[in-house]
Design a protein around this motif. Sequence first.
Motif, PDB file in Angstrom:
ATOM      1  N   LEU A 454       0.840  -1.194   0.000  1.00 48.33           N
ATOM      2  CA  LEU A 454       0.000   0.000   0.000  1.00 48.33           C
ATOM      3  C   LEU A 454       0.874   1.243   0.000  1.00 48.33           C
ATOM      4  N   TRP A 469      -3.842   2.030  -3.598  1.00 46.66           N
ATOM      5  CA  TRP A 469      -3.478   0.644  -3.900  1.00 46.66           C
ATOM      6  C   TRP A 469      -3.801   0.372  -5.356  1.00 46.66           C
ATOM      7  N   PHE A 515     -11.214  -1.692   5.611  1.00 44.99           N
ATOM      8  CA  PHE A 515     -10.058  -2.545   5.347  1.00 44.99           C
ATOM      9  C   PHE A 515      -9.239  -2.718   6.626  1.00 44.99           C
ATOM     10  N   ILE A 517      -5.313  -2.916   7.556  1.00 45.74           N
ATOM     11  CA  ILE A 517      -3.987  -2.631   7.034  1.00 45.74           C
ATOM     12  C   ILE A 517      -2.985  -2.656   8.174  1.00 45.74           C
ATOM     13  N   LEU A 528      -1.894  -3.993   2.809  1.00 45.63           N
ATOM     14  CA  LEU A 528      -3.298  -4.331   2.986  1.00 45.63           C
ATOM     15  C   LEU A 528      -3.394  -5.827   3.276  1.00 45.63           C
TER      16      LEU A 528
END
Length: 533
Positions: A454, A469, A515, A517, A528
């Motif tokens: 990322l 990304w 998400f 991360i 990620l």
Amino acid sequence: MTQRILCLWLPHWPIQRLVVQRPELRENPLVLYTTHGSRGKRVWACSRKAREAGVKAGMTVAEASALSSVVSSQSHIELWSSEEDQMRLKELAEWAERYTPMIGWQTISELPWKMTDGLLLEVGGTAKVLGGEKHLAQKILRDVQLLGYHPRVAVADTPGAAFAMARYATSVRDPIRHLAARAVPPEDGRTSEDGKPIGALWEGLPIEALRLEADTIALLHRLGVLFCRQLRALPRASLAARLGEHPAIRMAQLTGEIAEWIEPHRPPPEFRESYQLEYPTACRRSLDAFIQRLLKQLTEHLRQAGQGAIRLLCRLNSADGGVLDIDVGLFRPTISANHLWDLIEMQLEQAITPAAVRQIVLEVMVSTPLRQKQGELFGGDLRCPRELGGLLERLSSRLGREAVLQVRLRREPLPEETFAEQPAAGQAARNLGGQPAHGPLERPLFFYHPPRPLHVKVMKTGDPLRIQWRSTRLGQAWQQVAQCWGPERLETSWWRGPSVRRDYFRIETNSGERFWIFHRLIDNRWFLHGAFG
């Protein structure tokens, strides 16, 4: 019955193990090192090419690296793992159970001993039905060579004599030594199969063949005692006074004056039934009848002990030395002979039965106490219904235990290591390793393996502000982080090798996507690892 010990010695075992695991390293100079406190990194083992370059055990890794690089730019140096050596040796012992059930690497005696680079097999009973000791030794040698190893083999009456012959009386050109009589003192006058007197073989052994401690061997060398015949000539009373009891005990163990037995690497099964056929047969109907009869006897013993079979091994030994193993795994413990026979029959239909079976053996490899549970009037146990258990058992018998798997949770800090696959049938325990310490909303449903790199812009506090990304899902544009939860620090323990330290964040972007991360602290990179929903 006099015991007969076969010693399977694997010279330079750490190197052989590594080459079999990673065949691409076969042509490279190999060096395994270990750390010796203030002495730093020292060579523990090295391959033939490295030895030809001048590398030897005990030298520093820097010196070994410089020497091996002269021979090849592809030299390979890595940390030696005693655990890996032991694990592979155990796997080899399990493989070698086709020759004898009594196999291990440790002995039981007044002065026990552990072999770290080979195995000890008790072949006194099985050699007679496998073509004789010499034929069995040759077969084991060939079979182990087919696995990629370079073994040496010796057969004698005691573990000490078998080890001594394998280690100091064999060579690359002559890798087998067979002693047809006991390793006794020279005056006995008997000979080995190759015609050499037993005493001559015994007398020619160096002191190292007695499995003594390094300090004792060094002291004997300083005294000029280099061979067993020299040590045997010394008075035993003065020998014990000056060197302790160990040299005398080891000599007595070698000659059989003090008994020494193999400690099996796993105890023999508690529940076992076998039948020796008077006349070997390949008739399927007869074999089925014998197996069903043994199953009834075996399940009756299980019932009396309050145990249920979880894993069963059916072994058919043929007259020509062939072996057919039928491994049956169960999802739930059982004492039903009919159910076990159904699972065995499934595999028998697909297997190639040996030409003429001379012995049938049934062994319960894993058992567990039977628990009586009152049935429910409405419904049943939804977690493990009877139909699901039966389906898993039939699939495992039809496809093989390794083809039907279940997931087992592991207590590991890194998310990608928190689970492992294992056969669904044939496992004694159903414990999944405990409940996870985190809540159901703190881990994503979808994981990326491996994690995807990322681009992240962070705030002064270190929290992510924007992410980018390269994917069709997120596109090329920077996305704003609307909400952020974290950091959650995950790191490995110091004894696991190089430390892995990560700071995890749960984020929600301005588009509503969530998400998982993490920030890898060792190199300041972002990844990620998962997506919610």
